[in-house]
Design a protein around this motif. Structure first.
Motif, PDB file in Angstrom:
ATOM      1  N   GLY A  55     -22.040  46.431 -50.671  1.00 36.41           N
ATOM      2  CA  GLY A  55     -22.361  45.825 -49.373  1.00 36.41           C
ATOM      3  C   GLY A  55     -23.140  44.553 -49.027  1.00 36.41           C
ATOM      4  N   PRO A  74     -25.088  47.200 -46.970  1.00 34.74           N
ATOM      5  CA  PRO A  74     -25.820  47.885 -47.908  1.00 34.74           C
ATOM      6  C   PRO A  74     -25.662  49.672 -47.444  1.00 34.74           C
ATOM      7  N   ARG A  76     -25.997  53.719 -46.842  1.00 37.96           N
ATOM      8  CA  ARG A  76     -26.919  54.687 -47.125  1.00 37.96           C
ATOM      9  C   ARG A  76     -26.796  55.401 -48.317  1.00 37.96           C
ATOM     10  N   ALA A  79     -27.372  53.422 -54.532  1.00 33.96           N
ATOM     11  CA  ALA A  79     -28.637  52.733 -55.403  1.00 33.96           C
ATOM     12  C   ALA A  79     -27.930  51.521 -56.363  1.00 33.96           C
ATOM     13  N   VAL A  80     -28.518  50.645 -56.744  1.00 34.13           N
ATOM     14  CA  VAL A  80     -27.793  49.358 -57.367  1.00 34.13           C
ATOM     15  C   VAL A  80     -28.960  49.107 -58.382  1.00 34.13           C
ATOM     16  N   PHE A  82     -29.517  46.067 -60.848  1.00 32.31           N
ATOM     17  CA  PHE A  82     -29.094  44.825 -61.061  1.00 32.31           C
ATOM     18  C   PHE A  82     -29.021  44.305 -62.580  1.00 32.31           C
ATOM     19  N   PRO A 102     -38.854  52.469 -51.910  1.00 29.83           N
ATOM     20  CA  PRO A 102     -37.684  52.844 -51.239  1.00 29.83           C
ATOM     21  C   PRO A 102     -37.884  54.175 -50.574  1.00 29.83           C
ATOM     22  N   ALA A 146     -36.613  49.856 -63.196  1.00 25.34           N
ATOM     23  CA  ALA A 146     -35.403  49.794 -62.403  1.00 25.34           C
ATOM     24  C   ALA A 146     -34.527  51.079 -62.308  1.00 25.34           C
ATOM     25  N   ARG A 149     -36.449  53.841 -60.475  1.00 24.35           N
ATOM     26  CA  ARG A 149     -36.457  53.628 -58.927  1.00 24.35           C
ATOM     27  C   ARG A 149     -35.279  54.048 -58.491  1.00 24.35           C
ATOM     28  N   ALA A 150     -33.857  53.858 -59.014  1.00 25.07           N
ATOM     29  CA  ALA A 150     -32.540  54.260 -58.399  1.00 25.07           C
ATOM     30  C   ALA A 150     -32.593  55.654 -58.664  1.00 25.07           C
ATOM     31  N   TYR A 153     -34.609  57.729 -55.955  1.00 19.42           N
ATOM     32  CA  TYR A 153     -33.910  57.499 -54.533  1.00 19.42           C
ATOM     33  C   TYR A 153     -33.056  58.497 -54.317  1.00 19.42           C
TER      34      TYR A 153
END
Ligand SMILES: Nc1ncnc2c1ncn2[C@@H]1O[C@H](COP(=O)(O)OP(=O)(O)OP(=O)(O)O)[C@@H](O)[C@H]1O
Ligand SMILES: [Mg+2]
Lengths: 265, 253
Positions: A55, A74, A76, A79-80, A82, A102, A146, A149-150, A153
């Protein structure tokens, strides 16, 4: 049931006022809890595809649906991770704060956040570095932040863009197994982009091979390997070698400009 | 650490010593001995005047500066994230920035009064606005795309990422603005004010209180140094991450 539907997706960029057709037409679905890998030549539009799914980019035509709802921003629960992971970490925050941020937005209570962050950081083996800032860590460690973090979430869909491109072989193998174990434990749907064919076959239940730009799906390869994967035994499996060779040939052909295949395998 | 302090203090010490020596036996009316100046300094400034002149000057400076900071950062963020707004405002911003702020003093005095505090606050705020605004716009434009995408995909409010990421550049603008604020504080008072450090200096000069006039210059200098010291300490703490990050970036190249 399919969680993710990509239907007739096309993206044409404008570059210096000239149109650049990145994606011609992509159509596929991903079932709930599936782990799908996407491979394709460099510049094929893999990142473009992910950004549309996440998104972050509006397709020129076609659409992405998540749980039946059209993605317009984006969503709900997604999680991305990158491709430029180093640049996706907030340099003014510590590792812990990066993973926690987040969750604050998700309105988790403080004890819940603490537990989720601790769990995610120990899953990636970084609990000891929770007080460090991202720029004090190596590239491989940053990537694991990273990822932590994903997973903290607790997304229902996890989208990863060549997450292991810049880490050494040993770390890479560990992170691959980490992704597999997270996927099995959390029951999350994963779309994993990579340019490494071995990695795609090792990780995925399916491998989506993309053509050269302007991009279409060249073949949707089912990876019929046992669900329990292991760096040594799976990679020495005869079927692994076959699948690997097959995908390898497809990507070679894609680079030469092949745009359609008849199902062979 | 000690060596750095010594290095920073060395030149001022030499200059003060020179001033002291060169004026020690001075009989010139305009260049009284530094010893005489320092003798009258405490009585001149740290009695009644601390309340009637120093305090109003500092209050006007801080109010004007903080207004500029709030407005400059808010407008700078808005302009920085909107290409449309940027295209609309950029040429006019360049124009306003090119106007030397002191020229505003008589103009603003015309509207807001010569002697009151309002015109001073407005002058200071307007002069400080441009460096803060333009630096903020620049800083916001320079925020990493990947960082913005990350914030969007985790549904974080945009400003929660933009403000800290643009922080170093905003701080650079705020630092420039602080020295402009001190200059404008004095200039606006020279033009006409019922109180303030600058007004006192004018008053001393007119009444031929030459040593007292010199103490005014010293107090202004000290004020400037003190403000920039406070600013640096605050910046040092708030942007500790930035120094580390920048050094890490350099080392990796
Ligand atoms: N913002 C943009 N503006 C114009 N063209 C773009 C933009 N982003 C990507 N492109 C072009 O679109 C094509 C696809 O880019 P994309 O980054 O999606 O490829 P990729 O498959 O992710 O490549 P890689 O494997 O190198 O990461 C490329 O030719 C690229 O130059
Ligand atoms: Mg890419």
């Amino acid at each position: 049931m399919s969680v993710l539907e990509v239907a007739g997706l096309a993206k044409t960029y404008q570059r210096n006022r000239k149109p650049l057709e990145a994606i011609r037409e992509l159509t596929f679905t991903v079932d709930a809890g599936q782990l799908v890998c996407v491979v394709g030549p460099s510049g094929a539009g893999k990142t473009t595809l992910l950004r549309c799914i996440a998104g972050l980019l509006e397709p020129t035509s076609g659409e992405v649906r998540l749980n039946g709802e059209k993605v317009t921003g984006p969503p709900r629960g997604m999680a991305v991770v990158f491709q430029e992971y180093g640049r996706s970490l907030f340099p003014w925050m510590t590792v812990r704060q990066n993973v926690e941020r987040p969750l604050i937005e998700k309105r988790l209570s403080k004890p819940d956040r603490r537990a989720a962050v601790d769990e995610a950081l120990s899953a990636v083996g970084l609990l000891d570095s929770h007080d460090a800032h991202p720029w004090q860590l190596s590239g491989g460690m940053q990537q694991r932040v990273a990822i932590a973090r994903a997973i903290a979430y607790q997304p229902s869909v996890l989208v990863m863009d060549e997450p292991f491109a810049a880490v050494d072989a040993q770390t890479r193998a560990e992170l691959e197994d980490l992704v597999r174990s997270i996927w099995q434990r959390l029951n999350v749907t994963i779309v994993f982009v990579t340019h490494d064919i071995d990695e795609a076959v090792y990780l995925g239940q399916r491998v989506l091979v993309l053509s050269n730009r302007p991009t279409v799906v060249l073949e949707d390869v089912t990876v019929d390997l046992p669900a329990e994967r292991d760096q040594i035994s799976t990679r020495s499996h005869a079927r692994f070698a076959e699948l690997r060779a097959h995908v390898y040939r497809l990507v070679q052909q894609a680079k030469k400009g092949l745009r359609e295949t008849s199902p062979t395998l | 650490m000690i060596r750095r302090i010594v290095a920073a203090v060395a030149l001022p010490v030499v200059l003060i010593a020179l001033w002291w020596l060169l004026t020690a036996n001075s009989t010139s009316y305009f260049w009284p001995p530094l010893a005489d100046i320092l003798k009258v300094l405490p009585d001149t400034w740290f009695g009644e005047r601390a309340r009637t002149d120093i305090a109003p000057s500092i209050a006007r400076l801080l109010i004007g500066y903080l207004c500029a900071l709030v407005i400059g950062v808010a407008a700078g963020v808005a302009i920085g994230i909107s290409p449309v707004l940027r295209a609309l405002t950029e040429p006019s911003l360049e124009f306003f920035r090119a106007i030397p702020p002191p020229v505003l003093v008589p103009v603003i005095a015309l509207f807001a009064g010569y002697t009151g505090s309002l015109s001073k606050v407005i002058t200071i705020a307007l002069g400080c606005l441009w460096p803060i605004l333009l630096n903020t716009v620049e800083g916001v434009r320079g925020v990493d795309e990947v960082l913005l995408d990350t914030a969007r995909s985790y549904r974080l409010p945009r400003h929660s990422v933009i403000l800290p990421a643009a922080g170093p550049q905003i701080a650079a603008g705020a630092r420039q603005a602080l020295s402009i604020a001190v200059i404008l504080m004095v200039i606006s008072e020279l033009f006409g004010a019922s109180n303030g450090i600058g007004a006192s200096v004018v008053q001393f000069q007119r009444s031929f209180a030459v040593p007292q006039m010199w103490t005014g210059i010293i107090v202004l200098g000290l004020l400037g140094v003190l403000l920039s010291l406070i600013f640096r300490v605050a910046e040092h703490r708030a942007l500790a991450w930035y120094r580390g990050w920048r050094d890490a970036e350099r080392a990796s190249r």
